[in-house]
Design a protein around this motif. Structure first.
Motif, mmCIF file in Angstrom:
data_model
loop_
_atom_site.group_PDB
_atom_site.id
_atom_site.type_symbol
_atom_site.label_atom_id
_atom_site.label_comp_id
_atom_site.label_asym_id
_atom_site.label_seq_id
_atom_site.Cartn_x
_atom_site.Cartn_y
_atom_site.Cartn_z
ATOM 1 N N GLU A 5 0.839 -1.191 0.000
ATOM 2 C CA GLU A 5 0.000 0.000 0.000
ATOM 3 C C GLU A 5 0.879 1.247 0.000
ATOM 4 O O GLU A 5 1.878 1.323 0.729
ATOM 5 C CB GLU A 5 -0.909 0.011 1.226
ATOM 6 C CG GLU A 5 -1.981 -1.063 1.221
ATOM 7 C CD GLU A 5 -3.003 -0.853 0.118
ATOM 8 O OE1 GLU A 5 -3.254 0.318 -0.226
ATOM 9 O OE2 GLU A 5 -3.537 -1.853 -0.393
ATOM 10 N N ARG A 6 0.493 2.213 -0.809
ATOM 11 C CA ARG A 6 1.274 3.446 -0.920
ATOM 12 C C ARG A 6 0.714 4.519 0.009
ATOM 13 O O ARG A 6 -0.497 4.663 0.154
ATOM 14 C CB ARG A 6 1.256 3.979 -2.357
ATOM 15 C CG ARG A 6 1.927 3.074 -3.370
ATOM 16 C CD ARG A 6 1.982 3.779 -4.727
ATOM 17 N NE ARG A 6 2.728 2.996 -5.697
ATOM 18 C CZ ARG A 6 2.187 2.290 -6.687
ATOM 19 N NH1 ARG A 6 0.863 2.265 -6.815
ATOM 20 N NH2 ARG A 6 2.937 1.605 -7.526
ATOM 21 N N ALA A 155 5.168 8.356 -7.657
ATOM 22 C CA ALA A 155 6.578 8.724 -7.809
ATOM 23 C C ALA A 155 7.434 7.947 -6.823
ATOM 24 O O ALA A 155 6.994 7.599 -5.722
ATOM 25 C CB ALA A 155 6.774 10.221 -7.583
ATOM 26 N N GLY A 156 8.656 7.654 -7.238
ATOM 27 C CA GLY A 156 9.630 7.047 -6.336
ATOM 28 C C GLY A 156 9.501 5.551 -6.168
ATOM 29 O O GLY A 156 9.846 5.011 -5.115
ATOM 30 N N GLU A 157 9.034 4.867 -7.228
ATOM 31 C CA GLU A 157 8.959 3.403 -7.166
ATOM 32 C C GLU A 157 10.332 2.840 -7.519
ATOM 33 O O GLU A 157 10.881 3.135 -8.580
ATOM 34 C CB GLU A 157 7.898 2.887 -8.125
ATOM 35 C CG GLU A 157 7.613 1.403 -7.977
ATOM 36 C CD GLU A 157 6.472 0.942 -8.879
ATOM 37 O OE1 GLU A 157 5.924 -0.134 -8.607
ATOM 38 O OE2 GLU A 157 6.161 1.647 -9.852
ATOM 39 N N PHE A 158 10.886 2.027 -6.627
ATOM 40 C CA PHE A 158 12.229 1.463 -6.809
ATOM 41 C C PHE A 158 12.217 -0.043 -6.539
ATOM 42 O O PHE A 158 11.331 -0.558 -5.861
ATOM 43 C CB PHE A 158 13.228 2.096 -5.825
ATOM 44 C CG PHE A 158 13.547 3.529 -6.083
ATOM 45 C CD1 PHE A 158 14.601 3.890 -6.919
ATOM 46 C CD2 PHE A 158 12.809 4.540 -5.493
ATOM 47 C CE1 PHE A 158 14.916 5.214 -7.154
ATOM 48 C CE2 PHE A 158 13.116 5.872 -5.719
ATOM 49 C CZ PHE A 158 14.161 6.204 -6.558
ATOM 50 N N GLY A 159 13.227 -0.714 -7.101
ATOM 51 C CA GLY A 159 13.507 -2.087 -6.701
ATOM 52 C C GLY A 159 12.718 -3.169 -7.397
ATOM 53 O O GLY A 159 12.585 -4.279 -6.865
ATOM 54 N N PRO A 172 7.394 0.812 -3.008
ATOM 55 C CA PRO A 172 6.250 1.054 -3.899
ATOM 56 C C PRO A 172 6.083 2.510 -4.330
ATOM 57 O O PRO A 172 5.269 2.798 -5.202
ATOM 58 C CB PRO A 172 5.058 0.592 -3.057
ATOM 59 C CG PRO A 172 5.499 0.797 -1.643
ATOM 60 C CD PRO A 172 6.974 0.485 -1.633
ATOM 61 N N GLY A 173 6.849 3.401 -3.718
ATOM 62 C CA GLY A 173 6.695 4.810 -4.050
ATOM 63 C C GLY A 173 5.537 5.437 -3.300
ATOM 64 O O GLY A 173 4.914 4.827 -2.419
ATOM 65 N N MET A 174 5.245 6.671 -3.651
ATOM 66 C CA MET A 174 4.184 7.413 -2.984
ATOM 67 C C MET A 174 3.201 7.963 -4.012
ATOM 68 O O MET A 174 3.555 8.170 -5.167
ATOM 69 C CB MET A 174 4.763 8.586 -2.180
ATOM 70 C CG MET A 174 5.690 8.184 -1.062
ATOM 71 S SD MET A 174 6.119 9.603 -0.041
ATOM 72 C CE MET A 174 4.530 10.019 0.675
ATOM 73 N N GLU A 175 1.978 8.167 -3.552
ATOM 74 C CA GLU A 175 1.010 8.895 -4.355
ATOM 75 C C GLU A 175 1.069 10.361 -3.951
ATOM 76 O O GLU A 175 0.984 10.689 -2.757
ATOM 77 C CB GLU A 175 -0.401 8.358 -4.140
ATOM 78 C CG GLU A 175 -0.613 6.960 -4.674
ATOM 79 C CD GLU A 175 -2.076 6.532 -4.620
ATOM 80 O OE1 GLU A 175 -2.925 7.387 -4.246
ATOM 81 O OE2 GLU A 175 -2.370 5.377 -4.940
ATOM 82 N N LEU A 176 1.218 11.227 -4.930
ATOM 83 C CA LEU A 176 1.193 12.655 -4.676
ATOM 84 C C LEU A 176 -0.033 13.223 -5.381
ATOM 85 O O LEU A 176 -0.120 13.170 -6.617
ATOM 86 C CB LEU A 176 2.481 13.326 -5.164
ATOM 87 C CG LEU A 176 3.721 12.898 -4.371
ATOM 88 C CD1 LEU A 176 4.502 11.843 -5.139
ATOM 89 C CD2 LEU A 176 4.592 14.075 -4.040
#
Length: 549
Positions: A5-6, A155-159, A172-176
């Motif tokens: 979950e983001r 934004a910021g999904e890695f790995g 999972p990154g974040m929702e902006l």
């Protein structure tokens, strides 16, 4: 993926891309209301890392946004002193006099700049005003609201693993979320492309047209250096193979920007834009300038060239397209940064008014009106026929008829030609290889000209190899089954970074994608004749790391 979950963060305006358009929007929003929550997300490792432009900057956009930019130390320190135009032949050149050219072609009053450094300075101004700027944060998805509006980005999904599944270090990154989302991704941005398709924003417009711009920075002999000198050329080595030309800008510290642009509507799939650039440097005029010097940087990017008639509708519910996401380059001037700044400013003013009127999430029609009827539209309408004239009737006709058209537009406010259409998009312009001859390009000498992989090392590009390939093939078999026999697989040549190659494996050809080399120019997404390649964002921070482009 419930276990992933983001988290979500709320802003008034979410801006994708820390280029001149996105940063102008952020600054203007804070000028209008210091209490607005504004965030800028940049996929490069730092602001400016993915910025590549000529650049001779018309400061009119900066004048409108930050009138006291000189006092604030903006890196505009090399004013244009000399303005030269040449038509090249293989062994010589003819100077085109300045006096017949429309006033808009005059570069005096403009500045030779590194747009990467200009954007770094603009980011400092924005942060001082309270704008949050997050580099290394690629935006991989759009988020839509209940009514079909754009309400944010991921934004910021890695790995991720190479197959797209979450790896052991997956983030999972974040929702902006924003009341408005501004897309200032630059040319052929992946989210902008999705928005244009989803809301059919190109309907009724001419197809967008593109060029491929390649650039090197050279340190040259001080005796040959002429700070403030600007030179543009046309003609050799392209001839009838493709449209395009070059720029040579003398900045400070004995450095010179050497650039070459190839219009991507060329028909012969054997054209090799990168090698045209390398061959150009062996012209006597250019070779004499560079001999004894050294190349210190290299990069490439696509350029929007469609002009006024190719600009899509630039707003949809909750979202606005800025700058090169729309296509605001004045092709004969080779300038678009000033229009990018104007667009960011206009979008900010429209969003501010909508937010204050409690109309969040609607279409910012005031922004679209200002772009088409204001300074940007005025700039682009005057030159709208130059590019399609060049494509349809050739260089010489374009020089004469295009020049006449610019004069009549400037003096009388109309064109005898109306608005000339572009016709096919650049992918469709590619013809079968059987209709054309191969082109014999000289081997790079390692002094003035260089092979692609050597030059790519000077772009300092890097991609984490375990992630999914960000150059997605709709049909992995198509490059060998269709593009190779029909078009001699032009991806081997149109890519300025050597990403694509055909290799022999077990006696059969195989298409290889070396995505680690990618400099994010987007040419493959544009020029592939089968439209089989889609460019999406790799994980944040990956890609080129341009210092002074």
């Amino acid at each position: 993926m419930a276990e992933f979950e983001r988290e979500a963060m709320e802003y008034d305006v979410v801006i994708v891309g820390a280029g001149p358009a996105g940063l102008s929007a952020a600054i203007r929003l804070k000028q209008l209301d210091a209490d607005l929550d504004v965030v800028v997300l940049e996929k490069g490792s730092e602001v400016g890392a993915h910025i590549l432009s000529g650049a001779v900057l018309d400061p009119c956009g900066l004048d409108a946004l930050i009138p006291d930019w000189k006092e604030k130390g903006a890196p505009l320190t090399v004013p244009v002193k000399d303005d030269n135009f040449y038509m090249l032949g293989e062994a010589g050149q003819i100077r085109i006099p300045n006096f017949p050219m429309p006033p808009l072609m005059n570069n005096h009053g403009n500045y030779i700049v590194s747009m990467g450094n200009v954007c770094r300075w603009m980011a400092e101004q924005a942060e001082e005003m309270g704008v949050e700027i997050f580099p290394g944060m690629a935006c991989s998805e759009l988020i839509f609201g209940d009514n079909g509006e754009v309400k944010g980005v991921v934004a910021g999904e890695f790995g991720k693993n190479a197959d797209g599944t979450p790896g052991s270090s997956y983030e999972p990154g974040m929702e902006l979320h924003g009341k408005y989302v501004f897309l200032g991704e630059g040319v052929r941005g992946s989210l902008s492309k999705e928005v244009i398709a989803k809301y059919d924003l190109q309907a009724g417009k001419e197809p967008q047209k593109f060029g491929l711009g390649m650039k090197e920075i050279w340190e040259i002999d001080p005796a040959k250096h002429k700070e403030g000198s600007v030179t543009h050329t046309m003609g050799w080595p392209l001839g009838g193979n493709a449209g395009g030309g070059s720029f040579i800008y003398h900045l400070d510290n004995n450095q010179v920007y050497i650039g070459f642009v190839v219009h991507l509507n060329y028909r012969n799939p054997n054209v090799f834009p990168y090698m045209e650039f390398q061959r150009f440097k062996h012209h006597p005029m250019v070779a004499e300038l560079l001999e004894g010097g050294k190349r210190v940087a290299y990069g490439a990017r696509a350029i929007t060239e469609g002009g006024y008639q190719s600009m899509p509708k630039m707003v949809a519910p909750g979202v606005a397209l800025l700058g090169c996401s729309v296509g605001m380059v004045n092709v004969p001037r080779i300038k678009g940064n000033h229009n990018a700044m104007f667009s960011g400013k206009a979008a900010a003013e429209a969003a501010f008014a909508a937010i204050k009127a409690d109309r969040s999430g609607d279409e910012l029609t005031a922004y679209e009106t200002e772009v088409r009827d204001g300074a940007i539209g005025d700039d682009l309408k005057k030159v709208r026929n130059v590019k399609p004239m060049w494509s349809k009737w050739g260089l010489m006709a374009s020089l004469m008829l295009g020049g006449l058209d610019m004069w009549t537009n400037t003096l009388l406010g109309f064109s005898f030609f109306g608005t000339v259409k572009h016709g096919k998009n650049d992918a469709m312009a590619t013809e079968e290889a059987s209709k054309h001859k191969m082109i014999d390009y000289p081997k790079p000498d390692g002094k003035l000209s260089f092979d692609r992989l050597t030059n790519v090392s000077f772009a300092m590009t890097n991609h984490e190899e375990s992630q999914p390939c960000h150059l997605q093939l709709a049909d992995p078999k198509l490059p060998v089954s269709v593009n190779l026999p029909k078009y001699n697989e032009p991806a081997q040549r149109y890519c300025p970074a050597g990403v694509y190659e055909i290799v022999e494996k077990d006696g059969s050809p195989e298409f290889v994608v070396n995505f680690q080399n990618c400099v994010h120019c987007k040419t493959c997404d544009i020029k592939d004749p089968s439209q089989n390649i889609t460019w999406v964002t790799p994980q944040g921070g990956d890609g080129p790391n341009y210092p002074n482009m």
